[in-house]
Enzyme design. Structure first.
Site, PDB file in Angstrom:
ATOM      1  N   GLU A  94       8.862 -39.437 -38.218  1.00  0.00           N
ATOM      2  CA  GLU A  94       9.521 -38.827 -37.070  1.00  0.00           C
ATOM      3  C   GLU A  94       9.020 -37.392 -36.962  1.00  0.00           C
ATOM      4  OE1 GLU A  94      13.873 -40.286 -36.153  1.00  0.00           O
ATOM      5  OE2 GLU A  94      13.699 -39.794 -38.289  1.00  0.00           O
ATOM      6  N   GLU A 101      17.545 -48.683 -42.252  1.00  0.00           N
ATOM      7  CA  GLU A 101      16.538 -48.089 -41.376  1.00  0.00           C
ATOM      8  C   GLU A 101      15.524 -47.338 -42.229  1.00  0.00           C
ATOM      9  OE1 GLU A 101      16.257 -44.425 -38.149  1.00  0.00           O
ATOM     10  OE2 GLU A 101      18.051 -45.689 -38.138  1.00  0.00           O
TER      11      GLU A 101
END
Length: 556
Positions: A446, A441
């Site tokens: 974020e 990932e």
């Protein structure tokens, strides 16, 4: 010998005057003046058709004397050297047939010297007029000032002297270590200014401002604290006008290596009298990797240690501003979100449903137009409060668009509400077969629900030894993420993965074949979650908020 031309000069020893302090110094024994000093020269490539050599400009000198300790050579072209054996090779680089007066000092005990001199006529055919023009300008009297390219990462790095990493790349991606833009430790050298000037005789070089940076290993060698800057009292050859000569590159990196799949230029330059461009490691010869009107990339060898790679610019960087130089420039895919309505079905599909998504998230993902729409040239993903629950959208390019290596960009403005958790990220295309975290990932961006002024960049993979998630990430403060668009980027190659915001590095991970990011395809995901492990508590007055994305682009 038919192909060698000799010049031999003899001189009687000169008288040497000793001071009283020399007479009293018994630690060096008797002071003896060298005598019978001779010098001879072998010009490489001399024959009947080439009386001044083969054009390489290389001459092998031999000096002998009685009672000598070492020999000091002055080659008459602005360069000097020392040869304890009396044998030394020198390359004369001024184009054409030129005459040089070469002086040798035979040095005896106490530093006393006897000298002799000779003239050599040597032919040098090597020139790189374009490189000279780039460095200084085309006309006599032209000059150009160069600066450290401090506004880009990797403007200084360290690599091997003789070895590549199996792909022919000696520079940049193969560096053992490299530094960030406006690197804090190197700040003391960013005021350096280096001036190349064209004269009738060729180019000159002068450092006109700043200090000399001495790296740690060379500091140890010369007995000073390294990884800091010094003035001319330590870096004694820093200042003064020096001559610049050009010659063919002979290093293995220049002859066999490449940069971004392009061969080195094949030209080197030497700065006379121990001159150097700000980085003091006792060397003055620079391989030119590439040179243009505005950018100079060079390689300089610190003997016995490594090769330093350096980047200079002729446009003075603005302090604090960053100009990241990507290695990927060909646009291979993009979504500009310029057609109103639902997202392009050839690029995007949806994850839908609830269940917490492994992070105790509160939203239900839908493909409803209230949660996702393209309008006014941007993609809007909107989280909405719906009674006691929330709805939002999770777009993905899985099965439609996937990529291996390149530069991935998303230009986005983020939601401001407490409890929203926006993300721009990627999963390995083998997710359905190997699962998470084995697929890998890459979280390009974020933002937590509580801190709306920080961008997180994180990598996840499977730690085989413990069969658990392994991760590595960093954060970057970005004060206006919710009011302005910013560029969120992944720079991804076989050698490394770099996450950036507005071309400022957030985090770098060295890639390797035991990580899922090596030689594997990944797909894109764009979503806004609510609550959960990073979203945290949701503002009780929350109604709705959006992440807006102007474009997504991939370069390779």
């Amino acid at each position: 010998m038919n192909n060698i031309k000799y010049y031999i000069g003899l001189v009687l020893a000169v008288a040497v005057l000793f001071t009283s302090c020399q007479e009293d110094d018994t630690s060096i024994g008797d002071i003896v003046t060298p005598t019978n000093v001779t010098i001879s020269a072998e010009i490489v490539g001399v024959d009947a058709d080439n009386p001044y050599g083969d054009g390489s400009g290389v001459v092998n000198f031999t000096s002998t004397a009685d009672n000598e300790i070492t020999y000091q050579f002055n080659f008459g072209d602005g360069k000097t050297d020392v040869a304890p054996s009396g044998e030394i090779e020198h390359r004369f680089t001024t184009t054409g047939i030129n005459t040089y007066t070469v002086v040798v000092n035979a040095v005896g005990t106490g530093g006393v010297k006897s000298s002799t001199a000779m003239e050599v006529e040597v032919y040098s055919s090597f020139s790189d007029v374009e490189a000279e023009d780039f460095l200084s300008g085309e006309l006599v009297g032209d000059s150009k000032t160069w600066y450290w390219a401090a506004d880009i990462p990797l403007h200084v790095g360290l690599g091997p002297i003789e070895d590549d990493y199996g792909n022919g790349e000696f520079a940049y991606e193969a560096w053992w270590g490299s530094i960030l833009a406006w690197d804090e430790e190197k700040y003391c050298m960013y005021s350096d200014e280096f001036v190349f000037t064209r004269t009738e005789e060729g180019l000159t070089f002068e450092q006109t401002a700043g200090l000399a940076f001495i790296p740690g290993a060379y500091g140890d060698e010369i007995g000073v604290t390294g990884d800091t800057c010094y003035d001319e009292t330590v870096a004694t050859t820093m200042y003064g006008v020096k001559t610049v000569s050009f010659l063919p590159s002979t290093s293995k990196a220049a002859l066999e290596g490449s940069y971004n799949d392009e061969a080195y230029r094949g030209t080197a330059f030497e700065i006379s009298d121990g001159g150097f461009m700000g980085w003091y490691v006792g060397a003055s010869s620079y391989d030119i990797i590439s040179v243009t009107e505005n950018t100079l990339r060079v390689r300089i060898i610190q003997p016995g240690f490594g090769a330093w790679y350096q980047v200079f610019t002729s446009s003075k960087p603005v302090e604090g501003e960053v100009d990241f130089e990507s290695e990927f420039n060909d646009l291979v895919w993009s979504d500009e979100f310029d057609t109103d309505g639902a997202p392009d079905a050839t690029n995007w599909t949806y994850d839908t449903g609830a269940g917490g998504w492994g992070n105790q998230e509160l939203q239900t993902y839908t493909d409803d137009a209230s949660n996702v729409i393209v309008e006014d040239g941007v993609l809007k993903i909107t989280a909405i409060k719906d009674g006691d629950t929330y709805t939002s959208t999770r777009l993905k390019s899985q099965g439609l668009q996937s990529f291996k290596y390149g530069r991935v960009e998303a230009y986005a403005k983020l939601p401001a509400s407490q409890g929203t958790w926006p993300a721009i990220w990627m999963l390995g295309s083998n997710f359905d077969t190997v699962g998470w975290p084995s697929c890998g990932e890459i979280d390009i961006m974020e933002q937590t629900g509580a801190d709306k002024e920080t961008s997180l960049g994180t990598f996840h993979w499977l730690d085989v030894s413990s069969s658990t998630n392994a991760s590595y990430g960093e954060t970057l403060a970005v004060s206006d993420m919710t009011s302005e668009f910013h560029l969120y980027t992944l720079e991804w190659s076989e050698e490394h993965l770099i996450i950036l915001v507005d071309n400022v590095e957030v985090v770098t991970l060295t890639n390797s074949d035991d990580l899922p990011f090596y030689d594997k395809n990944f797909f894109m995901i764009l979503n806004v979650a609510m609550g959960g492990s990073l979203g945290g508590d949701v503002d009780p007055d929350f109604t709705q908020d959006s992440m807006e994305i102007d474009y997504v682009r991939v370069y390779q």
